[in-house]
Structures are given as C-alpha cells and as structure tokens.
Write an enzyme that holds these catalytic residues in place. Structure first.
Site, PDB file in Angstrom:
ATOM      1  N   GLN A   1       0.841  -1.200   0.000  1.00  0.00           N
ATOM      2  CA  GLN A   1       0.000   0.000   0.000  1.00  0.00           C
ATOM      3  C   GLN A   1       0.876   1.250   0.000  1.00  0.00           C
ATOM      4  O   GLN A   1       1.283   1.750   1.043  1.00  0.00           O
ATOM      5  CB  GLN A   1      -0.948   0.003   1.202  1.00  0.00           C
ATOM      6  CG  GLN A   1      -1.983   1.091   1.075  1.00  0.00           C
ATOM      7  CD  GLN A   1      -3.077   0.975   2.099  1.00  0.00           C
ATOM      8  OE1 GLN A   1      -3.078   0.117   2.971  1.00  0.00           O
ATOM      9  NE2 GLN A   1      -4.030   1.873   2.012  1.00  0.00           N
ATOM     10  N   PHE A   2       1.149   1.746  -1.200  1.00  0.00           N
ATOM     11  CA  PHE A   2       2.002   2.922  -1.343  1.00  0.00           C
ATOM     12  C   PHE A   2       1.385   4.159  -0.710  1.00  0.00           C
ATOM     13  O   PHE A   2       2.090   5.085  -0.324  1.00  0.00           O
ATOM     14  CB  PHE A   2       2.341   3.179  -2.819  1.00  0.00           C
ATOM     15  CG  PHE A   2       1.205   3.703  -3.640  1.00  0.00           C
ATOM     16  CD1 PHE A   2       1.037   5.072  -3.809  1.00  0.00           C
ATOM     17  CD2 PHE A   2       0.306   2.843  -4.253  1.00  0.00           C
ATOM     18  CE1 PHE A   2      -0.007   5.567  -4.569  1.00  0.00           C
ATOM     19  CE2 PHE A   2      -0.737   3.319  -5.012  1.00  0.00           C
ATOM     20  CZ  PHE A   2      -0.894   4.688  -5.173  1.00  0.00           C
ATOM     21  N   THR A   3       0.072   4.186  -0.532  1.00  0.00           N
ATOM     22  CA  THR A   3      -0.586   5.365   0.025  1.00  0.00           C
ATOM     23  C   THR A   3      -0.234   5.607   1.488  1.00  0.00           C
ATOM     24  O   THR A   3      -0.529   6.685   2.017  1.00  0.00           O
ATOM     25  CB  THR A   3      -2.117   5.281  -0.145  1.00  0.00           C
ATOM     26  OG1 THR A   3      -2.600   4.125   0.534  1.00  0.00           O
ATOM     27  CG2 THR A   3      -2.505   5.225  -1.614  1.00  0.00           C
TER      28      THR A   3
END
Length: 150
Positions: free
Chosen positions: A78-80
C-alpha cells in the site's frame, strides 16, 4: 518502511471478484515502502510484527504475539501509507518507492515474515486493484515505521 497492522478475526483480499488471500485469526498487514528502505528495515519490521504482543492471554490482557497464538497473516502492499498531505488537498506519493525498488522489498518482507513465523504468509497482488475486507478484532490497529525504531 511503514506498516499498518490490524488484528483481525477474519480478512480476505479479492482481485477481480476472486479471493486471493483469506485468513481467520491473525494480522492484516498493509506495507508501504520508500526508496531508502533496506534489508535491515525488513528484518527489524518482520520480527517486530511477528512478536508484537497484541493478542489476549488467558486473563484477557494483550500479552501474546502472532507467534504465540499461531495466527495467520496477509500482507498487502500500500504505497498510500507514505502520502504527503501537508500542502493542498490532493495527497502526494513522491516518497513511495517505484515498483522496481518496492516489489523486491515487498517480496523480501513476505519471505522474512514467513521465516520468522515458520509458515506461509498470504498476500495480495502488488499494484493490483484489491478489495480488502476484514473484521478488526478489538479494534486493534498499530502503525509502525522502521525509521522510528530508536
């Protein structure tokens, strides 16, 4: 490297209406990677995650780890997690590692966690549009950043 850990009574990851990962008691781990993450971050974070005492003991005190309860895990990239929100209302993901750096580190984290737990760790699919369903048990949600280990 940053994780959001959720203690779950069950969770599953669906991609294109197909369940890719499913667990009962355990941890749902969202993993965010930045460019300067290293194998040391992976080792420290995998061990910290596996040994985090957030499961109830016989006195209903959070005193047992995922290892102690023989729980399962799902790791979802999850890059966010590395969103910068200081300026404006549209998050910037400039700190998040690009796939050529993030994928090998993500895969290494999963392998290290499997080694520590002595069992298979389920995953989502890096970069896919995933639907994640969970029942957060407690609720218990912990955020750990490997850059803040001291």
């Amino acid at each position: 490297m940053k994780v959001v850990i959720q203690r779950v009574s069950k969770a599953h990851v669906t991609i294109d209406k197909k369940i890719m990962a499913s667990i009962s008691q355990g941890l749902l781990i969202f993993l965010g990677i930045v460019n300067d993450d290293t194998i040391e971050d992976i080792s420290w974070l995998a061990n910290k995650t596996a040994n985090l005492r957030i499961f109830a003991d016989e006195n209903d005190v959070m005193n047992k780890s995922l290892l102690d309860v023989n729980g399962d895990a799902i790791v979802v990239s999850q890059f966010t997690l590395h969103a910068a929100t200081k300026k404006g209302n549209r998050p910037s993901y400039i700190k998040a590692a690009k796939p050529d750096i993030a994928i090998p580190l993500y895969e290494s984290f999963v392998k290290e966690l499997e080694f520590v737990l002595g069992k298979t760790v389920q995953t989502g699919e890096f970069g896919a549009d995933m639907k994640v369903e969970l029942i957060n048990d407690g609720p218990v949600t912990i955020i750990i950043d490997s850059k803040n280990k001291e």
